[in-house]
Design a protein around this motif. Structure first.
Motif, PDB file in Angstrom:
ATOM      1  N   THR A  43       4.736   1.696  16.779  1.00  0.00           N
ATOM      2  CA  THR A  43       4.862   2.999  17.414  1.00  0.00           C
ATOM      3  C   THR A  43       5.290   4.041  16.389  1.00  0.00           C
ATOM      4  N   VAL A  44       5.111   5.309  16.747  1.00  0.00           N
ATOM      5  CA  VAL A  44       5.533   6.389  15.861  1.00  0.00           C
ATOM      6  C   VAL A  44       7.039   6.321  15.638  1.00  0.00           C
ATOM      7  N   LYS A  45       7.780   6.049  16.694  1.00  0.00           N
ATOM      8  CA  LYS A  45       9.241   5.965  16.594  1.00  0.00           C
ATOM      9  C   LYS A  45       9.657   4.853  15.638  1.00  0.00           C
ATOM     10  N   ASP A  46       9.088   3.675  15.812  1.00  0.00           N
ATOM     11  CA  ASP A  46       9.433   2.556  14.936  1.00  0.00           C
ATOM     12  C   ASP A  46       9.026   2.845  13.493  1.00  0.00           C
ATOM     13  N   SER A  47       7.826   3.390  13.305  1.00  0.00           N
ATOM     14  CA  SER A  47       7.331   3.676  11.958  1.00  0.00           C
ATOM     15  C   SER A  47       8.213   4.694  11.257  1.00  0.00           C
ATOM     16  N   PHE A  48       8.673   5.690  12.004  1.00  0.00           N
ATOM     17  CA  PHE A  48       9.544   6.713  11.433  1.00  0.00           C
ATOM     18  C   PHE A  48      10.864   6.103  10.963  1.00  0.00           C
ATOM     19  N   GLU A  49      11.448   5.253  11.770  1.00  0.00           N
ATOM     20  CA  GLU A  49      12.710   4.621  11.386  1.00  0.00           C
ATOM     21  C   GLU A  49      12.514   3.673  10.206  1.00  0.00           C
ATOM     22  N   ILE A  50      11.390   2.978  10.177  1.00  0.00           N
ATOM     23  CA  ILE A  50      11.090   2.100   9.041  1.00  0.00           C
ATOM     24  C   ILE A  50      10.974   2.925   7.761  1.00  0.00           C
ATOM     25  N   GLN A  64      17.996  11.922   5.636  1.00  0.00           N
ATOM     26  CA  GLN A  64      18.240  12.826   6.750  1.00  0.00           C
ATOM     27  C   GLN A  64      17.296  14.024   6.751  1.00  0.00           C
ATOM     28  N   LYS A  65      16.566  14.224   5.662  1.00  0.00           N
ATOM     29  CA  LYS A  65      15.694  15.390   5.558  1.00  0.00           C
ATOM     30  C   LYS A  65      14.362  15.204   6.270  1.00  0.00           C
ATOM     31  N   PHE A  66      14.059  13.977   6.681  1.00  0.00           N
ATOM     32  CA  PHE A  66      12.834  13.731   7.440  1.00  0.00           C
ATOM     33  C   PHE A  66      13.137  13.876   8.924  1.00  0.00           C
ATOM     34  N   ILE A  67      12.280  14.606   9.615  1.00  0.00           N
ATOM     35  CA  ILE A  67      12.488  14.791  11.048  1.00  0.00           C
ATOM     36  C   ILE A  67      11.206  14.470  11.799  1.00  0.00           C
ATOM     37  N   LEU A  68      11.378  14.023  13.024  1.00  0.00           N
ATOM     38  CA  LEU A  68      10.265  13.696  13.907  1.00  0.00           C
ATOM     39  C   LEU A  68      10.293  14.665  15.073  1.00  0.00           C
ATOM     40  N   LEU A  69       9.208  15.397  15.250  1.00  0.00           N
ATOM     41  CA  LEU A  69       9.111  16.419  16.291  1.00  0.00           C
ATOM     42  C   LEU A  69       8.049  16.034  17.324  1.00  0.00           C
ATOM     43  N   PRO A  70       8.195  16.534  18.573  1.00  0.00           N
ATOM     44  CA  PRO A  70       9.357  17.244  19.104  1.00  0.00           C
ATOM     45  C   PRO A  70      10.559  16.314  19.254  1.00  0.00           C
ATOM     46  N   LYS A  71      11.742  16.860  19.093  1.00  0.00           N
ATOM     47  CA  LYS A  71      12.943  16.031  19.086  1.00  0.00           C
ATOM     48  C   LYS A  71      13.171  15.331  20.415  1.00  0.00           C
ATOM     49  N   ASP A  72      12.718  15.937  21.497  1.00  0.00           N
ATOM     50  CA  ASP A  72      12.899  15.316  22.813  1.00  0.00           C
ATOM     51  C   ASP A  72      11.612  14.655  23.309  1.00  0.00           C
ATOM     52  N   GLY A  73      10.652  14.442  22.409  1.00  0.00           N
ATOM     53  CA  GLY A  73       9.378  13.860  22.815  1.00  0.00           C
ATOM     54  C   GLY A  73       9.427  12.346  22.938  1.00  0.00           C
ATOM     55  N   ASN A  74       8.419  11.790  23.585  1.00  0.00           N
ATOM     56  CA  ASN A  74       8.289  10.338  23.713  1.00  0.00           C
ATOM     57  C   ASN A  74       7.439   9.827  22.552  1.00  0.00           C
ATOM     58  N   HIS A  75       8.086   9.249  21.564  1.00  0.00           N
ATOM     59  CA  HIS A  75       7.388   8.758  20.374  1.00  0.00           C
ATOM     60  C   HIS A  75       7.258   7.238  20.376  1.00  0.00           C
ATOM     61  N   ASP A  76       7.542   6.640  21.520  1.00  0.00           N
ATOM     62  CA  ASP A  76       7.472   5.183  21.621  1.00  0.00           C
ATOM     63  C   ASP A  76       6.055   4.749  21.990  1.00  0.00           C
ATOM     64  N   GLU A  77       5.089   5.203  21.190  1.00  0.00           N
ATOM     65  CA  GLU A  77       3.695   4.839  21.388  1.00  0.00           C
ATOM     66  C   GLU A  77       2.990   4.845  20.036  1.00  0.00           C
ATOM     67  N   PRO A  78       1.970   4.028  19.873  1.00  0.00           N
ATOM     68  CA  PRO A  78       1.240   4.008  18.607  1.00  0.00           C
ATOM     69  C   PRO A  78       0.268   5.176  18.527  1.00  0.00           C
ATOM     70  N   VAL A  79      -0.179   5.472  17.326  1.00  0.00           N
ATOM     71  CA  VAL A  79      -1.168   6.528  17.112  1.00  0.00           C
ATOM     72  C   VAL A  79      -2.576   5.960  17.178  1.00  0.00           C
ATOM     73  N   PHE A  80      -2.775   4.786  16.601  1.00  0.00           N
ATOM     74  CA  PHE A  80      -4.112   4.204  16.507  1.00  0.00           C
ATOM     75  C   PHE A  80      -4.359   3.240  17.660  1.00  0.00           C
TER      76      PHE A  80
END
Length: 574
Positions: free
Chosen positions: A204-211, A230-246
């Motif tokens: 997922t995007v969330k997992d990939s970002f944390e990795i 800490q300089k990397f951010i994932l937007l939107p901050k309140d979005g649901n990123h628990d899904e894959p892109v591909f």
């Protein structure tokens, strides 16, 4: 907690609500059909100059995209999934084309600014793309008004506003660097490598970002990793990123080479585990599940584009010269790059050719480049160091027939003119002074005259000690560019890259602070306003002649280096 509520779903797999994003068809693509959602376009932006308030050109330091491009290609190669990967230049036209093709994912890499994205203008200059312009462009570029992309990665400092603009346009997942943060290259590379590998295998995007963030935290090459991550951010901050892109990822039997346009073949569609690579490639057309578009790498030769020379180690400080000569080439048919030996004519010519070759989608006036480095003429070898090598390159590319070694020079020339008659070609004749005093030197202007008369689009870039000095060659005038030495700052920068006693970026920064007066950084050794200390530094380091700076750096002893640094500490009155 969310994982506990959905025990059937493994970490990294989409939830039932997120499996089918609204912007993508809910139907699995049929066999043999590409999946636009699995297309990734990487847009690189490397403008050479920008104009200040006084309409003066200011250089923009070149970014090392080759390293980032190699890293991205390796990430997707390691994953080896049916993902379509493409590279292009960051102009507004190419961004529009990317949206028109319904590309699912966009990666932008370039210099950052708190209020703008730094796009290219198609001629080597900077195109400031403001937030409002970017918003209008991406909002109007999608049929039906939907989200332009499923995912966007902004790889540039000060990218917060640009990231928010993509979010406001409906992009559900945007990764960027926090605004007003200076991102270290090593941190960006560590994050990008880990993030894209995880994303490409279906996390997922969330997992990939944390990795990716954790990769920065544990990287041995990142200074202050906890601060950098800490300089990397994932937007939107309140979005649901628990899904894959591909979606509908399947492994491929053969990942295309960097300079190929091969079709990817899924492991289940090649006729069994015992199939050979040749069998897999032969069946690729009927088992299409994605493809990798051309990956043009500097220095790799193809039948259509022979190998081009690469600039030497330490090529720097020539951005303004590159821009001026490049624009002369795009608007003139004969450009002479003139300067003394060792000043960097060949290096500049090769850098310009590489820059053009990487921008075939935007610099359409030149489709192919033929680079001929002149050699010393031998006896009665008429035109042997220029004309025959050019014909050999044309024959190798299939544009001219192969001729016997003893073919008459007139026949060779006529074949060249025919081959280039309707070809948008740039022909580079490097080090033309090598033929001075020979018979071919006398006939070379006549060859150029006929070339310009017999062809419609052919252009010539020539490097030499002096200009041809002929008013007209086949109705074409000679545009002359005199190459100056490097200025004070760039001479010190070059020395810092080459000196064996300097090892880190911090040591190079201290060297510049010690030896370069900011008020005189742009001056040449011959400029009247240069101070005694700056002139002394330039004199020691070769007066701005790159070849001399190379010699000084490699021959300098430790005692001589210490004396140079002490000179930087001195307060020398004019």
């Amino acid at each position: 907690a969310e994982l506990e509520q959905q025990p059937q779903r493994e970490r990294g797999q989409p939830s039932s609500q997120s499996q089918q994003p609204s912007s993508v068809s809910s139907q699995r693509p049929r066999a043999g059909a590409p999946n636009p959602g699995n297309m990734v376009t990487i847009l690189f932006s490397a403008p050479l100059v920008w104009k200040d308030a006084n309409e003066q050109f200011q250089p923009i330091e070149m970014l090392d995209f080759e390293l980032e491009r190699e890293l991205l290609w390796q990430c997707f190669k390691e994953a080896s999934m049916n993902i379509d990967l493409g590279f292009d230049n960051a102009t507004t036209d190419r961004l529009q084309a990317t949206m028109t093709k319904n590309c699912g994912c966009l990666h932008f890499s370039g210099h950052g600014h708190p209020e703008y994205l730094t796009f290219e203008d198609g001629r080597g200059g900077l195109h400031w793309l403001g937030v409002t312009q970017l918003k209008d462009l991406i909002s109007n570029g999608v049929q039906g008004g939907g989200a332009p992309f499923k995912f966007v990665f902004v790889s540039a400092c000060h990218s917060g506003l640009a990231g928010e603009t993509f979010v406001n346009a409906g992009v559900p997942h945007v990764v960027c660097c926090q605004q007003e943060s200076q991102l270290m290259d090593s941190a960006a590379l560590a994050f990008t490598r880990a993030f894209y590998l995880a994303l490409a295998i279906g996390r997922t995007v969330k997992d990939s970002f944390e990795i990716g963030r954790q990769a920065v935290a544990v990287s041995p090459s990142v200074s202050k990793p906890q601060e950098e991550m800490q300089k990397f951010i994932l937007l939107p901050k309140d979005g649901n990123h628990d899904e894959p892109v591909f979606e509908y990822l399947e492994p491929v039997a053969e990942w295309p080479g960097k300079n190929s346009n091969m079709t990817l073949v899924t492991s289940g569609g090649t006729g069994g585990a015992g199939s050979s690579k040749r069998d897999a490639l032969r069946k690729a057309k009927s088992n299409f599940m994605g493809s990798s578009r051309d990956f043009v790498t500097s220095g790799i030769a193809t039948a259509e584009q022979p190998s081009l020379p690469t600039p030497p180690q330490g090529f720097l400080g020539r951005e303004i010269e590159m821009y001026l000569v490049l624009n002369a080439i795009l608007s003139k048919r004969l450009v002479s790059l003139v300067g003394n030996a060792g000043i960097g004519r060949s290096s500049l010519a090769s850098a310009i050719c590489q820059y053009i070759n990487d921008r075939k989608s935007t610099m359409t006036k030149i489709e192919t480049i033929f680079y001929i480095r002149a050699r010393q003429a031998r006896g009665s070898d008429r035109m042997g160091s220029i004309i025959y090598p050019l014909h050999k390159r044309l024959a190798a590319s299939g544009k001219a027939p192969t001729l016997p070694k003893n073919a008459d020079i007139d026949d060779v020339s006529q074949n060249i003119f025919k081959a280039l008659h309707h070809t948008k070609a740039l022909v580079v004749f490097d080090r033309v002074e090598m033929i001075e005093g020979s018979e071919e030197a006398q006939e070379f202007p006549m060859f150029l005259s006929t070339l310009f008369r017999e062809t419609k689009y052919a252009r010539v870039l020539m490097t030499a000690h002096r200009r041809l000095g002929i008013p007209s060659l086949g109705g074409v005038g000679e545009h002359v560019f005199d190459l100056d030495p490097l200025n004070l700052k760039n001479t010190v920068r070059l020395f810092g890259m080459l000196c064996p006693f300097i090892h880190t970026g911090e040591e190079r920064r201290r060297l510049i602070e010690q030896l370069v007066d900011p008020a005189e950084a742009h001056l040449l050794a011959s400029d009247a306003g240069i101070g005694r200390k700056s002139k002394a530094v330039l004199n020691i380091l070769g007066d701005g002649i790159p070849s001399r700076t190379f010699d000084v750096a490699y021959k300098m002893t430790r005692d001589e280096y210490d004396s140079l640094m002490k000179l930087g500490e001195m307060d020398m009155e004019d």
